[in-house]
Design a protein around this motif. Structure first.
Motif, PDB file in Angstrom:
ATOM      1  N   ALA A 190       0.826  -1.208   0.000  1.00 17.48           N
ATOM      2  CA  ALA A 190       0.000   0.000   0.000  1.00 17.48           C
ATOM      3  C   ALA A 190       0.856   1.253   0.000  1.00 17.48           C
ATOM      4  O   ALA A 190       0.565   2.208  -0.720  1.00 17.48           O
ATOM      5  N   LEU A 191       1.930   1.255   0.804  1.00 19.46           N
ATOM      6  CA  LEU A 191       2.720   2.470   0.987  1.00 19.46           C
ATOM      7  C   LEU A 191       4.194   2.129   1.147  1.00 19.46           C
ATOM      8  O   LEU A 191       4.565   1.266   1.945  1.00 19.46           O
ATOM      9  N   TRP A 192       5.036   2.839   0.402  1.00 22.79           N
ATOM     10  CA  TRP A 192       6.496   2.781   0.547  1.00 22.79           C
ATOM     11  C   TRP A 192       6.954   4.184   0.889  1.00 22.79           C
ATOM     12  O   TRP A 192       6.633   5.146   0.186  1.00 22.79           O
ATOM     13  N   VAL A 193       7.704   4.327   2.010  1.00 25.39           N
ATOM     14  CA  VAL A 193       8.091   5.662   2.443  1.00 25.39           C
ATOM     15  C   VAL A 193       9.523   5.673   2.932  1.00 25.39           C
ATOM     16  O   VAL A 193       9.959   4.766   3.648  1.00 25.39           O
ATOM     17  N   ARG A 194      10.262   6.688   2.518  1.00 23.38           N
ATOM     18  CA  ARG A 194      11.602   6.930   3.033  1.00 23.38           C
ATOM     19  C   ARG A 194      11.777   8.411   3.303  1.00 23.38           C
ATOM     20  O   ARG A 194      11.453   9.256   2.470  1.00 23.38           O
ATOM     21  N   GLY A 195      12.323   8.750   4.479  1.00 26.47           N
ATOM     22  CA  GLY A 195      12.612  10.131   4.821  1.00 26.47           C
ATOM     23  C   GLY A 195      11.387  10.901   5.255  1.00 26.47           C
ATOM     24  O   GLY A 195      10.258  10.403   5.263  1.00 26.47           O
ATOM     25  N   ASP A 226      14.362   5.418   7.172  1.00 26.16           N
ATOM     26  CA  ASP A 226      14.876   6.770   7.458  1.00 26.16           C
ATOM     27  C   ASP A 226      13.822   7.810   7.807  1.00 26.16           C
ATOM     28  O   ASP A 226      13.367   8.571   6.955  1.00 26.16           O
ATOM     29  N   GLN A 227      13.436   7.890   9.051  1.00 28.13           N
ATOM     30  CA  GLN A 227      12.563   8.975   9.485  1.00 28.13           C
ATOM     31  C   GLN A 227      13.389  10.117  10.077  1.00 28.13           C
ATOM     32  O   GLN A 227      14.465   9.898  10.631  1.00 28.13           O
ATOM     33  N   TYR A 228      12.884  11.330   9.958  1.00 33.94           N
ATOM     34  CA  TYR A 228      13.590  12.527  10.409  1.00 33.94           C
ATOM     35  C   TYR A 228      13.992  12.419  11.875  1.00 33.94           C
ATOM     36  O   TYR A 228      13.164  12.129  12.741  1.00 33.94           O
ATOM     37  N   GLU A 229      15.261  12.628  12.136  1.00 32.36           N
ATOM     38  CA  GLU A 229      15.830  12.582  13.489  1.00 32.36           C
ATOM     39  C   GLU A 229      15.496  11.275  14.204  1.00 32.36           C
ATOM     40  O   GLU A 229      15.431  11.226  15.434  1.00 32.36           O
ATOM     41  N   ASP A 230      15.270  10.226  13.440  1.00 28.68           N
ATOM     42  CA  ASP A 230      14.899   8.920  13.997  1.00 28.68           C
ATOM     43  C   ASP A 230      13.628   8.985  14.845  1.00 28.68           C
ATOM     44  O   ASP A 230      13.431   8.168  15.752  1.00 28.68           O
ATOM     45  N   ARG A 231      12.768   9.934  14.544  1.00 24.84           N
ATOM     46  CA  ARG A 231      11.490   9.999  15.255  1.00 24.84           C
ATOM     47  C   ARG A 231      10.636   8.791  14.876  1.00 24.84           C
ATOM     48  O   ARG A 231      10.737   8.264  13.770  1.00 24.84           O
ATOM     49  N   PRO A 232       9.746   8.374  15.778  1.00 20.46           N
ATOM     50  CA  PRO A 232       8.934   7.192  15.476  1.00 20.46           C
ATOM     51  C   PRO A 232       7.838   7.480  14.467  1.00 20.46           C
ATOM     52  O   PRO A 232       7.345   8.607  14.353  1.00 20.46           O
ATOM     53  N   SER A 249      -0.056  -9.333   3.130  1.00 16.86           N
ATOM     54  CA  SER A 249       1.002 -10.341   3.108  1.00 16.86           C
ATOM     55  C   SER A 249       2.207  -9.862   2.318  1.00 16.86           C
ATOM     56  O   SER A 249       2.094  -9.046   1.402  1.00 16.86           O
ATOM     57  N   GLY A 250       3.350 -10.416   2.699  1.00 15.84           N
ATOM     58  CA  GLY A 250       4.596 -10.138   1.997  1.00 15.84           C
ATOM     59  C   GLY A 250       5.655 -11.111   2.464  1.00 15.84           C
ATOM     60  O   GLY A 250       5.434 -11.903   3.388  1.00 15.84           O
ATOM     61  N   SER A 251       6.816 -11.062   1.858  1.00 12.02           N
ATOM     62  CA  SER A 251       7.877 -11.984   2.231  1.00 12.02           C
ATOM     63  C   SER A 251       8.196 -11.886   3.711  1.00 12.02           C
ATOM     64  O   SER A 251       8.328 -12.903   4.403  1.00 12.02           O
ATOM     65  N   ASN A 252       8.338 -10.673   4.230  1.00  9.54           N
ATOM     66  CA  ASN A 252       8.538 -10.423   5.660  1.00  9.54           C
ATOM     67  C   ASN A 252       7.604  -9.288   6.086  1.00  9.54           C
ATOM     68  O   ASN A 252       7.316  -8.391   5.296  1.00  9.54           O
ATOM     69  N   GLY A 253       7.168  -9.314   7.334  1.00 15.60           N
ATOM     70  CA  GLY A 253       6.308  -8.238   7.808  1.00 15.60           C
ATOM     71  C   GLY A 253       4.992  -8.213   7.066  1.00 15.60           C
ATOM     72  O   GLY A 253       4.793  -7.403   6.159  1.00 15.60           O
ATOM     73  N   GLY A 254       4.082  -9.090   7.455  1.00 15.81           N
ATOM     74  CA  GLY A 254       2.806  -9.154   6.742  1.00 15.81           C
ATOM     75  C   GLY A 254       2.110  -7.812   6.687  1.00 15.81           C
ATOM     76  O   GLY A 254       1.488  -7.469   5.676  1.00 15.81           O
ATOM     77  N   ALA A 255       2.228  -7.020   7.762  1.00 12.39           N
ATOM     78  CA  ALA A 255       1.621  -5.687   7.784  1.00 12.39           C
ATOM     79  C   ALA A 255       2.681  -4.597   7.633  1.00 12.39           C
ATOM     80  O   ALA A 255       2.621  -3.790   6.718  1.00 12.39           O
ATOM     81  N   LEU A 256       3.662  -4.575   8.555  1.00  8.63           N
ATOM     82  CA  LEU A 256       4.671  -3.523   8.584  1.00  8.63           C
ATOM     83  C   LEU A 256       6.064  -4.112   8.430  1.00  8.63           C
ATOM     84  O   LEU A 256       6.373  -5.157   8.997  1.00  8.63           O
ATOM     85  N   SER A 257       6.919  -3.405   7.697  1.00 13.62           N
ATOM     86  CA  SER A 257       8.317  -3.800   7.556  1.00 13.62           C
ATOM     87  C   SER A 257       9.168  -2.544   7.499  1.00 13.62           C
ATOM     88  O   SER A 257       8.790  -1.559   6.863  1.00 13.62           O
ATOM     89  N   SER A 258      10.318  -2.582   8.173  1.00 12.45           N
ATOM     90  CA  SER A 258      11.168  -1.389   8.169  1.00 12.45           C
ATOM     91  C   SER A 258      12.609  -1.767   8.454  1.00 12.45           C
ATOM     92  O   SER A 258      12.904  -2.828   9.004  1.00 12.45           O
ATOM     93  N   ILE A 259      13.502  -0.845   8.092  1.00 14.58           N
ATOM     94  CA  ILE A 259      14.915  -0.949   8.434  1.00 14.58           C
ATOM     95  C   ILE A 259      15.327   0.359   9.089  1.00 14.58           C
ATOM     96  O   ILE A 259      15.167   1.439   8.507  1.00 14.58           O
ATOM     97  N   GLY A 300      17.497  -3.341  11.996  1.00 11.75           N
ATOM     98  CA  GLY A 300      18.300  -2.130  12.090  1.00 11.75           C
ATOM     99  C   GLY A 300      19.184  -2.153  13.305  1.00 11.75           C
ATOM    100  O   GLY A 300      19.590  -3.224  13.774  1.00 11.75           O
ATOM    101  N   ASN A 301      19.482  -0.990  13.852  1.00 14.30           N
ATOM    102  CA  ASN A 301      20.339  -0.886  15.030  1.00 14.30           C
ATOM    103  C   ASN A 301      19.570  -0.278  16.198  1.00 14.30           C
ATOM    104  O   ASN A 301      18.764  -0.943  16.798  1.00 14.30           O
ATOM    105  N   LYS A 302      19.815   1.001  16.492  1.00 14.52           N
ATOM    106  CA  LYS A 302      19.130   1.630  17.605  1.00 14.52           C
ATOM    107  C   LYS A 302      17.742   2.060  17.164  1.00 14.52           C
ATOM    108  O   LYS A 302      17.574   3.024  16.411  1.00 14.52           O
ATOM    109  N   MET A 303      16.745   1.371  17.640  1.00 13.27           N
ATOM    110  CA  MET A 303      15.356   1.650  17.267  1.00 13.27           C
ATOM    111  C   MET A 303      14.469   1.160  18.392  1.00 13.27           C
ATOM    112  O   MET A 303      14.884   0.333  19.222  1.00 13.27           O
TER     113      MET A 303
END
Length: 374
Positions: A190-195, A226-232, A249-259, A300-303
């Protein structure tokens, strides 16, 4: 009262217009001032938006945006006046976007993926008034935002960490998005978002799909970077699936997926979503990879993943994390689960602390007043 106000606002919201004008967290229920009134609580066309038992307080930053003075209105009061091309064109211009398509629920099929242009406006709000479903017709992704995509205009020298666009989706349904044909920007049916920044309030995601194999792609509904200032990313009073036949559905994260992205999920429902890949990440020998995070896939790392007042049930995986897959590669990430229920999620392995949650055994996880069962 205009026709638009009749279709957009519930009767209870009309009584509280001064609250809406403040735009801190939408109209409030007088008996429960922390609850945002949800125009999708009693839909005729699918499961309601949000966890019906969710009563977690909603911070003002996570509430709905004020659209009483919209920049664009799609439609002239009839369903026929609300076309997919008008939606695509309006989203490209940005600003606060509302709909006047009549008093009944309507599905608008997009002829192409709607794109957020980085130089169109600082804030983009898409508000369906509880009546609008945007559909990809099972053929295309519905919405795309990428601050690092030159075709959408670079606006800063640090595209991966910029404040705008700030995108809010509210009071709207996204159905039948399909990004399986995407080669470069995979995932996010449905949605792909970066930044920039993303917020989702009073929304529903039904039957969205992305590629069904691969070790590090996914997000049947939403894929984020990549969200601004690592905000949630806030996800509030929203439903992903909700009943059999509506899941994403998807390969990973049926609903949400992020790095590398933090999420704050409040009073939301995840059910009947599936991670359909096979072989995990990295992919086991002889497998295509994937199959982790029935509802949510975090890498990811710190999240931070916060699940507050939410219900995660009846999701399924082939590899790891029937409910949640959370891997902080440098072991600095953390999970907070409060006043939530996680149950009846199927499949997977590697559950060192809680059933249905795959994570490192030293991951900082805090669980308060919650039920987590197989």
């Amino acid at each position: 009262m205009t026709r638009y106000l009749r279709s957009f606002l519930s009767i209870r919201c009309l009584v509280a217009l001064t609250c809406l004008a403040l735009a801190q967290s939408g109209c409030k229920d007088d008996e429960n001032p922390t609850k945002v009134i949800n125009p999708l609580e009693n839909p005729e066309d699918g499961p309601a938006a949000g966890n019906p038992d969710g009563k977690y307080p909603i911070p003002s930053a996570a509430g709905t945006e004020d659209v009483t003075n919209p920049d664009q209105m799609i439609g002239d009061g009839t369903a026929a006046s609300c076309t997919g091309q008008l939606v695509v064109d309006a989203i490209a211009k940005g600003g606060k976007i509302v709909f006047d398509c009549g008093a009944d629920p309507i599905t608008i099929t997009l002829p192409e993926t709607a794109k957020i242009y980085n130089d169109a406006s600082d804030e983009v709000v898409i508000d369906g008034g509880g009546l609008i479903t945007l559909s990809g017709a099972g053929k295309r992704r519905i919405l795309y935002m990428n601050t690092c995509d030159q075709s959408l205009t670079w606006t800063t020298s640090h595209c991966q960490d910029q404040q705008y666009p700030k995108l809010t989706l509210q009071n709207i349904t996204f159905a039948d998005g399909n990004s399986t044909s995407e080669k470069e920007y995979t995932g996010g049916g449905a949605l792909w978002v970066r930044g920039g920044q993303l917020k989702v309030v009073n929304c529903r995601f039904f039957n969205n799909v992305c590629a069904d194999t691969g070790p590090d792609l996914g997000g049947g509904a939403i894929r984020a970077f990549d969200q601004y200032e690592d905000r949630p990313i806030y996800v509030v009073n929203s439903t992903f699936g909700g009943e059999e036949g509506y899941g994403n559905s998807g390969s990973n994260g049926g609903a949400l997926s992020s790095i590398g992205v933090s999420w704050t999920i409040i009073n939301s429902l995840f059910s009947h979503n599936t991670a359909v890949g096979n072989g995990g990440n990295p992919a086991q020998s002889g497998t295509p990879g994937g199959g982790s995070g029935g509802a949510i896939y975090n890498d990811g790392n710190k999240m931070t993943l916060k699940v507050l007042g939410s219900l995660i049930e009846n999701n399924e995986v082939n590899a790891y994390g029937a409910a949640i897959f959370f891997v902080s590669n440098n072991h600095t990430g953390n999970i907070v689960i409060e006043k939530s229920v996680i149950r009846n999620n199927a499949g997977g392995s590697w559950y060192p602390v809680y059933p249905g949650i795959s994570m490192h055994d030293d991951t900082d996880i805090k669980v308060t007043v919650s039920e987590i069962t197989e």
